[in-house]
Design a protein around this motif. Structure first.
Motif, short mmCIF file in Angstrom:
data_model
loop_
_atom_site.label_atom_id
_atom_site.label_comp_id
_atom_site.label_asym_id
_atom_site.label_seq_id
_atom_site.Cartn_x
_atom_site.Cartn_y
_atom_site.Cartn_z
N PHE A 5 0.86 -1.11 0.09
CA PHE A 5 -0.04 0.04 0.19
C PHE A 5 0.92 1.16 -0.21
CE2 PHE A 5 -2.90 3.22 2.15
CZ PHE A 5 -4.05 3.26 1.28
N VAL A 6 1.92 1.25 0.61
CA VAL A 6 3.09 2.39 0.67
C VAL A 6 3.27 2.83 -0.56
CG1 VAL A 6 5.15 1.27 1.19
CG2 VAL A 6 4.79 3.40 2.30
N TYR A 7 3.50 2.10 -1.55
CA TYR A 7 3.66 2.43 -3.06
C TYR A 7 2.95 3.71 -3.22
CZ TYR A 7 5.18 2.14 -7.83
OH TYR A 7 5.71 2.56 -8.85
N LEU A 8 1.67 3.85 -3.09
CA LEU A 8 0.87 4.95 -3.37
C LEU A 8 1.70 6.43 -3.08
CD1 LEU A 8 -2.77 4.08 -2.08
CD2 LEU A 8 -1.83 4.17 -4.36
N GLY A 9 2.59 6.42 -2.08
CA GLY A 9 3.45 7.51 -1.80
C GLY A 9 4.14 8.10 -2.94
N ASN A 10 4.65 7.04 -3.95
CA ASN A 10 5.39 7.44 -5.08
C ASN A 10 4.24 8.07 -6.01
OD1 ASN A 10 8.00 6.19 -4.50
ND2 ASN A 10 7.15 4.19 -5.00
N TYR A 11 3.12 7.94 -6.16
CA TYR A 11 2.17 8.52 -6.85
C TYR A 11 1.96 9.98 -6.47
CZ TYR A 11 0.79 4.02 -9.03
OH TYR A 11 0.89 3.02 -10.01
N VAL A 12 1.66 10.19 -5.18
CA VAL A 12 1.51 11.33 -4.60
C VAL A 12 2.60 12.24 -4.82
CG1 VAL A 12 1.19 12.72 -2.41
CG2 VAL A 12 0.22 10.35 -2.71
N ILE A 13 3.84 12.00 -4.52
CA ILE A 13 5.02 12.73 -4.72
C ILE A 13 5.23 13.32 -6.21
CG2 ILE A 13 7.57 13.19 -4.53
CD1 ILE A 13 7.27 10.95 -2.18
N ASN A 14 5.02 12.25 -7.13
CA ASN A 14 5.34 12.52 -8.43
C ASN A 14 4.07 13.22 -9.04
OD1 ASN A 14 7.94 11.34 -9.40
ND2 ASN A 14 6.87 9.43 -8.02
N ILE A 15 2.93 13.24 -8.72
CA ILE A 15 1.93 13.61 -9.36
C ILE A 15 1.79 15.26 -9.00
CG2 ILE A 15 -0.22 13.40 -8.07
CD1 ILE A 15 -0.35 13.46 -11.67
N ILE A 16 2.32 15.58 -7.81
CA ILE A 16 2.51 16.83 -7.13
C ILE A 16 3.43 17.56 -7.93
CG2 ILE A 16 3.05 18.31 -5.20
CD1 ILE A 16 1.53 16.30 -3.41
N ILE A 17 4.43 16.96 -8.14
CA ILE A 17 5.62 17.32 -8.94
C ILE A 17 5.27 18.06 -10.40
CG2 ILE A 17 8.05 17.20 -9.87
CD1 ILE A 17 8.57 15.57 -7.26
N VAL A 18 4.45 16.87 -11.03
CA VAL A 18 3.94 17.38 -12.42
C VAL A 18 2.92 18.34 -12.36
CG1 VAL A 18 2.62 16.21 -14.32
CG2 VAL A 18 4.42 14.91 -13.24
N VAL A 19 2.36 18.31 -11.66
CA VAL A 19 1.01 19.47 -11.49
C VAL A 19 1.64 20.91 -11.16
CG1 VAL A 19 -1.12 20.23 -10.18
CG2 VAL A 19 -0.87 17.72 -11.08
N SER A 20 2.54 20.56 -10.44
CA SER A 20 3.32 21.97 -10.09
C SER A 20 4.05 22.65 -11.21
CB SER A 20 4.16 21.76 -8.93
OG SER A 20 3.66 21.40 -7.59
N LEU A 21 4.66 21.64 -12.05
CA LEU A 21 5.63 22.31 -13.11
C LEU A 21 4.58 22.66 -14.07
CD1 LEU A 21 8.32 22.38 -14.19
CD2 LEU A 21 8.09 20.19 -15.10
N LEU A 22 3.51 21.85 -14.45
CA LEU A 22 2.57 22.17 -15.41
C LEU A 22 1.93 23.55 -14.95
CD1 LEU A 22 1.00 18.76 -16.34
CD2 LEU A 22 2.77 20.12 -17.71
N SER A 23 1.49 23.95 -13.87
CA SER A 23 0.73 24.98 -13.39
C SER A 23 1.64 26.23 -13.33
CB SER A 23 0.48 24.92 -11.82
OG SER A 23 -0.39 23.95 -11.61
#
Length: 135
Positions: free
Chosen positions: A7-25
């Protein structure tokens, strides 16, 4: 049959999608933040690579010693990881080389990823109950 992911693998998704959304924003808002942009580029390189490598390592694969109550479906986890890695690659290419050609597809893939992730999480197709966990 492939084994599920912890279940802890979800942490990778959280970190990475935040970075992508921030960069695109930053791009869509037209902000001039070169230092933050560089930091986010490095974050995509490091954390995106970590996420993909973790997908194929044994550290996040459920084994007999895993006692968590939730697990992630293996096939769905792999598909979501590859889709997020594609979004990261397009965002990084656009940011690093200044090619506007990839900003719309990167944004579209990130939005599709967010919608898909939300749907799969809420429908129970990604996050499963660990039947082997102690009650």
């Amino acid at each position: 049959m492939s084994r599920p992911y912890k279940f802890v693998y979800l942490g990778n998704y959280v970190i990475n999608i935040i970075i992508v959304v921030s960069l695109l924003s930053i791009h869509w808002l037209g902000l001039d933040l070169p230092d933050l942009k560089h930091f986010l580029d490095m974050g995509i390189c490091c954390m995106g690579t970590w996420m993909v490598l973790s997908l194929f390592s044994r550290s996040f694969i459920v084994n007999d010693a895993y006692k968590g109550h939730r697990i992630l479906d293996a096939r769905t986890t792999r598909q979501l990881t590859i889709l997020l890695a594609i979004a990261e690659a397009m965002a990084l290419y656009c940011s690093g080389f200044g090619h506007e050609l990839f900003i719309k597809p990167a944004t579209a893939v990130a939005i599709i990823w967010l919608i898909t992730f939300t749907y799969l999480s809420l429908s129970g197709k990604l996050i499963l109950k660990n039947e082997a966990a102690p009650q």
